[in-house]
Design a protein around this motif. Structure first.
Motif, PDB file in Angstrom:
ATOM      1  N   CYS A  21      37.499  -4.624 -14.597  1.00  0.00           N
ATOM      2  CA  CYS A  21      37.092  -6.098 -14.973  1.00  0.00           C
ATOM      3  C   CYS A  21      36.036  -6.467 -13.836  1.00  0.00           C
ATOM      4  O   CYS A  21      36.003  -6.248 -12.803  1.00  0.00           O
ATOM      5  CB  CYS A  21      38.261  -7.120 -14.791  1.00  0.00           C
ATOM      6  N   LYS A  22      34.879  -6.998 -14.258  1.00  0.00           N
ATOM      7  CA  LYS A  22      33.832  -7.282 -13.542  1.00  0.00           C
ATOM      8  C   LYS A  22      33.470  -9.023 -13.141  1.00  0.00           C
ATOM      9  O   LYS A  22      33.590  -9.560 -14.342  1.00  0.00           O
ATOM     10  CB  LYS A  22      32.457  -6.805 -14.128  1.00  0.00           C
ATOM     11  N   ALA A  23      33.670  -9.106 -11.888  1.00  0.00           N
ATOM     12  CA  ALA A  23      33.666 -10.485 -11.768  1.00  0.00           C
ATOM     13  C   ALA A  23      32.184 -10.993 -11.273  1.00  0.00           C
ATOM     14  O   ALA A  23      31.364  -9.999 -10.542  1.00  0.00           O
ATOM     15  CB  ALA A  23      34.371 -10.911 -10.573  1.00  0.00           C
ATOM     16  N   SER A  24      31.807 -12.146 -11.480  1.00  0.00           N
ATOM     17  CA  SER A  24      30.499 -12.716 -11.200  1.00  0.00           C
ATOM     18  C   SER A  24      30.839 -13.941 -10.794  1.00  0.00           C
ATOM     19  O   SER A  24      31.496 -14.922 -11.125  1.00  0.00           O
ATOM     20  CB  SER A  24      29.434 -12.245 -12.207  1.00  0.00           C
ATOM     21  N   GLY A  25      29.709 -14.602  -9.792  1.00  0.00           N
ATOM     22  CA  GLY A  25      29.785 -16.174  -9.513  1.00  0.00           C
ATOM     23  C   GLY A  25      30.927 -16.423  -8.572  1.00  0.00           C
ATOM     24  O   GLY A  25      30.831 -17.665  -8.050  1.00  0.00           O
ATOM     25  N   ILE A  26      31.567 -15.453  -7.669  1.00  0.00           N
ATOM     26  CA  ILE A  26      32.427 -15.847  -6.758  1.00  0.00           C
ATOM     27  C   ILE A  26      32.209 -14.664  -5.621  1.00  0.00           C
ATOM     28  O   ILE A  26      31.876 -13.677  -5.846  1.00  0.00           O
ATOM     29  CB  ILE A  26      34.057 -15.838  -7.536  1.00  0.00           C
ATOM     30  N   ASN A  27      32.835 -15.196  -4.548  1.00  0.00           N
ATOM     31  CA  ASN A  27      32.709 -14.188  -3.291  1.00  0.00           C
ATOM     32  C   ASN A  27      34.108 -13.337  -3.505  1.00  0.00           C
ATOM     33  O   ASN A  27      35.250 -13.726  -3.019  1.00  0.00           O
ATOM     34  CB  ASN A  27      32.728 -15.010  -1.929  1.00  0.00           C
ATOM     35  N   PHE A  28      33.737 -12.515  -4.377  1.00  0.00           N
ATOM     36  CA  PHE A  28      34.930 -11.609  -4.874  1.00  0.00           C
ATOM     37  C   PHE A  28      36.064 -11.301  -3.782  1.00  0.00           C
ATOM     38  O   PHE A  28      37.408 -11.120  -4.137  1.00  0.00           O
ATOM     39  CB  PHE A  28      34.404 -10.511  -5.612  1.00  0.00           C
ATOM     40  N   ARG A  29      35.564 -10.940  -2.495  1.00  0.00           N
ATOM     41  CA  ARG A  29      36.478 -10.293  -1.610  1.00  0.00           C
ATOM     42  C   ARG A  29      37.637 -11.319  -1.522  1.00  0.00           C
ATOM     43  O   ARG A  29      38.521 -11.056  -0.655  1.00  0.00           O
ATOM     44  CB  ARG A  29      35.554  -9.735  -0.602  1.00  0.00           C
ATOM     45  N   LEU A  30      37.471 -12.517  -1.649  1.00  0.00           N
ATOM     46  CA  LEU A  30      38.310 -13.291  -0.974  1.00  0.00           C
ATOM     47  C   LEU A  30      39.410 -13.808  -1.870  1.00  0.00           C
ATOM     48  O   LEU A  30      40.226 -14.655  -1.636  1.00  0.00           O
ATOM     49  CB  LEU A  30      37.498 -14.871  -0.821  1.00  0.00           C
ATOM     50  N   TYR A  31      39.358 -13.217  -3.247  1.00  0.00           N
ATOM     51  CA  TYR A  31      40.292 -13.581  -4.273  1.00  0.00           C
ATOM     52  C   TYR A  31      41.259 -12.569  -4.814  1.00  0.00           C
ATOM     53  O   TYR A  31      40.861 -11.621  -4.900  1.00  0.00           O
ATOM     54  CB  TYR A  31      39.446 -14.108  -5.325  1.00  0.00           C
ATOM     55  N   ASP A  32      42.513 -13.314  -5.082  1.00  0.00           N
ATOM     56  CA  ASP A  32      43.420 -12.383  -5.558  1.00  0.00           C
ATOM     57  C   ASP A  32      43.111 -12.082  -7.016  1.00  0.00           C
ATOM     58  O   ASP A  32      42.513 -13.171  -7.725  1.00  0.00           O
ATOM     59  CB  ASP A  32      44.799 -13.163  -5.567  1.00  0.00           C
ATOM     60  N   MET A  33      43.424 -10.903  -7.619  1.00  0.00           N
ATOM     61  CA  MET A  33      43.100 -10.711  -9.033  1.00  0.00           C
ATOM     62  C   MET A  33      44.494 -10.192  -9.712  1.00  0.00           C
ATOM     63  O   MET A  33      45.400  -9.560  -9.162  1.00  0.00           O
ATOM     64  CB  MET A  33      41.939  -9.822  -9.074  1.00  0.00           C
ATOM     65  N   ALA A  48      50.307  -7.043 -13.505  1.00  0.00           N
ATOM     66  CA  ALA A  48      49.974  -6.600 -12.208  1.00  0.00           C
ATOM     67  C   ALA A  48      49.008  -7.261 -11.340  1.00  0.00           C
ATOM     68  O   ALA A  48      48.174  -8.123 -12.081  1.00  0.00           O
ATOM     69  CB  ALA A  48      49.155  -5.138 -12.164  1.00  0.00           C
ATOM     70  N   GLY A  49      48.966  -7.458 -10.138  1.00  0.00           N
ATOM     71  CA  GLY A  49      48.227  -8.183  -9.248  1.00  0.00           C
ATOM     72  C   GLY A  49      47.735  -7.410  -8.006  1.00  0.00           C
ATOM     73  O   GLY A  49      48.519  -6.563  -7.519  1.00  0.00           O
ATOM     74  N   ILE A  50      46.627  -7.805  -7.534  1.00  0.00           N
ATOM     75  CA  ILE A  50      46.302  -7.290  -6.150  1.00  0.00           C
ATOM     76  C   ILE A  50      45.649  -8.638  -5.281  1.00  0.00           C
ATOM     77  O   ILE A  50      44.569  -9.013  -6.076  1.00  0.00           O
ATOM     78  CB  ILE A  50      45.238  -6.052  -6.413  1.00  0.00           C
ATOM     79  N   THR A  51      46.052  -8.524  -4.310  1.00  0.00           N
ATOM     80  CA  THR A  51      45.715  -9.437  -3.127  1.00  0.00           C
ATOM     81  C   THR A  51      44.058  -9.366  -2.713  1.00  0.00           C
ATOM     82  O   THR A  51      43.841  -8.424  -2.992  1.00  0.00           O
ATOM     83  CB  THR A  51      46.523  -9.823  -2.169  1.00  0.00           C
ATOM     84  N   SER A  52      43.526 -10.280  -2.097  1.00  0.00           N
ATOM     85  CA  SER A  52      42.265 -10.120  -1.432  1.00  0.00           C
ATOM     86  C   SER A  52      42.169  -8.962  -0.576  1.00  0.00           C
ATOM     87  O   SER A  52      41.401  -8.377   0.047  1.00  0.00           O
ATOM     88  CB  SER A  52      41.557 -11.277  -1.059  1.00  0.00           C
ATOM     89  N   ALA A  53      43.696  -8.949   0.081  1.00  0.00           N
ATOM     90  CA  ALA A  53      43.870  -7.888   1.247  1.00  0.00           C
ATOM     91  C   ALA A  53      44.143  -6.403   0.497  1.00  0.00           C
ATOM     92  O   ALA A  53      44.174  -5.818   1.390  1.00  0.00           O
ATOM     93  CB  ALA A  53      44.736  -8.292   2.261  1.00  0.00           C
TER      94      ALA A  53
END
Length: 114
Positions: A21-33, A48-53
């Motif tokens: 999954c490719k993200a664009s338009g956000i500061n990706f590292r700050l967001y849970d996915m 499943a989920g993965i936090t920004s950390a």
């Protein structure tokens, strides 16, 4: 903000796939996915989920067959699916939450043949 999921396909039971999954338009590292899936004729469910950390969590019934990871440099989140079963057949979606709203990718179809 856009999410683009890809990597689905037709695979035999017992096989593996890696969804991306490719993200664009956000500061990706700050967001849970998160990854969700919607089997045919059923409701969408969280997988499943993965936090920004980088902390990962999974739904109980995937039994260690799923692994989520992220690459903040490439702004990608991945879902590794192993030992696939026919019941894993579904459209898989990535999702994040941005400015109080859910943002969904378009989904990628995984079909597992028996």
């Amino acid at each position: 903000v856009q999410l683009q999921a890809f990597g689905g396909g037709l695979v035999q039971a017992g096989g593996s796939l890696r969804l991306s999954c490719k993200a664009s338009g956000i500061n990706f590292r700050l967001y849970d996915m998160n990854w969700y899936r919607q089997p045919p004729g059923k409701q969408r469910e969280w997988v499943a989920g993965i936090t920004s950390a980088g902390a990962a969590t999974y739904v109980d019934d995937v039994g260690g067959r799923v692994s989520v990871s992220r690459d903040n440099v490439r702004r990608m989140v991945y879902l590794q699916l192993d030992r696939l079963k026919p019941e894993d057949t579904a459209v898989y979606y990535c999702k994040t939450r941005y400015s109080g709203a859910d943002v969904w990718g378009q989904g990628t179809l995984v079909t597992v043949s028996s």
